[in-house]
Design an enzyme around this catalytic site. Structure first.
Site, short mmCIF file in Angstrom:
data_model
loop_
_atom_site.label_atom_id
_atom_site.label_comp_id
_atom_site.label_asym_id
_atom_site.label_seq_id
_atom_site.Cartn_x
_atom_site.Cartn_y
_atom_site.Cartn_z
N PHE A 1 0.81 -1.23 0.00
CA PHE A 1 0.00 0.00 0.00
C PHE A 1 0.84 1.27 0.00
O PHE A 1 0.29 2.37 0.03
CB PHE A 1 -0.97 0.00 1.18
CG PHE A 1 -0.30 -0.10 2.55
CD1 PHE A 1 0.23 1.02 3.17
CD2 PHE A 1 -0.22 -1.32 3.21
CE1 PHE A 1 0.83 0.93 4.42
CE2 PHE A 1 0.38 -1.41 4.47
CZ PHE A 1 0.91 -0.29 5.07
N ARG B 1 -2.76 6.82 21.18
CA ARG B 1 -3.10 5.64 20.36
C ARG B 1 -4.47 5.09 20.81
O ARG B 1 -5.27 4.66 19.98
CB ARG B 1 -2.03 4.54 20.48
CG ARG B 1 -0.67 4.91 19.92
CD ARG B 1 -0.59 4.91 18.42
NE ARG B 1 -0.79 3.62 17.82
CZ ARG B 1 -0.56 3.37 16.52
NH1 ARG B 1 -0.14 4.34 15.71
NH2 ARG B 1 -0.77 2.19 16.02
N THR C 1 -5.92 0.99 13.55
CA THR C 1 -5.63 1.50 12.20
C THR C 1 -6.84 1.36 11.28
O THR C 1 -7.14 2.25 10.48
CB THR C 1 -4.44 0.69 11.58
OG1 THR C 1 -3.38 0.67 12.53
CG2 THR C 1 -3.98 1.31 10.28
N ARG D 1 -10.75 7.46 14.95
CA ARG D 1 -10.86 6.75 13.66
C ARG D 1 -12.25 6.14 13.48
O ARG D 1 -12.78 6.13 12.37
CB ARG D 1 -9.76 5.69 13.56
CG ARG D 1 -8.41 6.32 13.20
CD ARG D 1 -7.27 5.36 13.37
NE ARG D 1 -6.03 5.86 12.76
CZ ARG D 1 -4.84 5.33 12.97
NH1 ARG D 1 -4.70 4.30 13.77
NH2 ARG D 1 -3.77 5.84 12.38
N ASN E 1 -7.57 7.03 7.10
CA ASN E 1 -8.06 6.80 8.46
C ASN E 1 -7.92 8.01 9.40
O ASN E 1 -7.74 7.88 10.60
CB ASN E 1 -7.41 5.54 9.07
CG ASN E 1 -5.91 5.65 9.16
OD1 ASN E 1 -5.34 6.67 8.79
ND2 ASN E 1 -5.26 4.63 9.67
N HIS F 1 -2.97 10.35 12.37
CA HIS F 1 -1.75 9.59 12.71
C HIS F 1 -1.40 9.85 14.17
O HIS F 1 -1.60 10.94 14.68
CB HIS F 1 -0.59 10.08 11.83
CG HIS F 1 0.76 9.58 12.28
ND1 HIS F 1 1.25 8.32 11.94
CD2 HIS F 1 1.71 10.13 13.09
CE1 HIS F 1 2.44 8.16 12.49
NE2 HIS F 1 2.74 9.23 13.20
P1 GDP Z 1 -0.87 3.28 12.22
O1 GDP Z 1 0.35 3.31 13.13
O2 GDP Z 1 -2.11 2.85 12.95
O3 GDP Z 1 -1.07 4.58 11.46
O4 GDP Z 1 -0.64 2.13 11.14
P2 GDP Z 1 0.64 1.72 10.29
O5 GDP Z 1 1.90 2.39 10.78
O6 GDP Z 1 0.64 0.22 10.22
O7 GDP Z 1 0.30 2.24 8.81
C1 GDP Z 1 0.51 3.60 8.44
C2 GDP Z 1 -0.68 4.06 7.63
O8 GDP Z 1 -0.73 3.30 6.41
C3 GDP Z 1 -2.05 3.79 8.28
O9 GDP Z 1 -2.41 4.76 9.22
C4 GDP Z 1 -2.96 3.79 7.06
O10 GDP Z 1 -3.19 5.14 6.60
C5 GDP Z 1 -2.09 3.07 6.03
N1 GDP Z 1 -2.32 1.61 6.01
C6 GDP Z 1 -1.95 0.72 6.98
N2 GDP Z 1 -2.29 -0.54 6.61
C7 GDP Z 1 -2.84 -0.44 5.37
C8 GDP Z 1 -3.37 -1.41 4.45
O11 GDP Z 1 -3.39 -2.63 4.71
N3 GDP Z 1 -3.87 -0.92 3.27
C9 GDP Z 1 -3.85 0.40 2.96
N4 GDP Z 1 -4.35 0.80 1.78
N5 GDP Z 1 -3.35 1.34 3.80
C10 GDP Z 1 -2.86 0.92 5.00
#
Ligand code: GDP
Length: 146
Positions: free
Chosen positions: A62, A90, A96, A107, A117, A120
């Site tokens: 992604f 958080r 997420t 969220r 979402n 951050h």
């Molecule tokens: P966070 O710490 O909850 O923001 O999650 P992560 O660090 O794992 O991912 C960063 C950002 O990437 C997330 O907030 C989402 O905007 C995006 N994201 C995470 N997982 C996915 C996924 O499986 N698919 C897509 N399209 N976007 C994702």
């Protein structure tokens, strides 16, 4: 900087939430949860720069879509202060995936999709410091010495 370890986190209101008019509701929820907004700005960020911010995700399927989304419109980075800031924020923003996020979390209330979402929040104290400096390179002059 040592004094702020564990007491600040970096948040970004993402382009979907900005476009949908949720800056104020998100700030009110953040304030009501006991966070002090120490620094805040609006910015439209380049693909190159936000790629550096999300470097850890470069290999994920992604990544390109995330970079396109995050550079698509205005975002609102902010330094939030509170005891236990990273963990508490958080909890306030929720999972997420907004479908999984608990009822009443930011969220759950304001996200559009797993990618879009709304918000951050840093996921560790070390990353919080790094991410705050990423968006606010003058943070030491702006808050540490104030
Ligand atoms: P966070 O710490 O909850 O923001 O999650 P992560 O660090 O794992 O991912 C960063 C950002 O990437 C997330 O907030 C989402 O905007 C995006 N994201 C995470 N997982 C996915 C996924 O499986 N698919 C897509 N399209 N976007 C994702």
């Amino acid at each position: 900087m040592i004094n702020y370890f564990g007491k600040i986190t970096l948040s970004i209101i993402k382009p979907d939430a900005v476009k949908n008019g949720y800056i104020c509701p998100i700030l009110i929820k953040t304030f009501n949860a006991g966070f002090n907004v120490k620094l805040i700005k609006t910015v439209k960020i380049s693909k190159n720069l936000i790629s550096k911010f999300y470097e850890e995700h470069r290999k994920k399927y992604f990544f390109n879509s995330l970079i396109k989304f995050m550079s698509s419109g205005i975002i609102v980075p902010m330094v939030l202060e509170k005891n236990n800031a990273v963990k508490d924020f958080r909890n306030l923003i929720g999972n997420t995936d907004p479908i999984i996020a608990k009822k009443g979390t930011i969220r759950n209330l304001y996200a559009t999709s797993l990618e879009k979402n709304a918000i951050h929040g840093s996921d560790s104290n070390i990353k919080a410091i790094k991410e705050c400096i990423f968006f606010f390179p003058n943070i030491i002059n702006n808050i540490i010495k104030s």
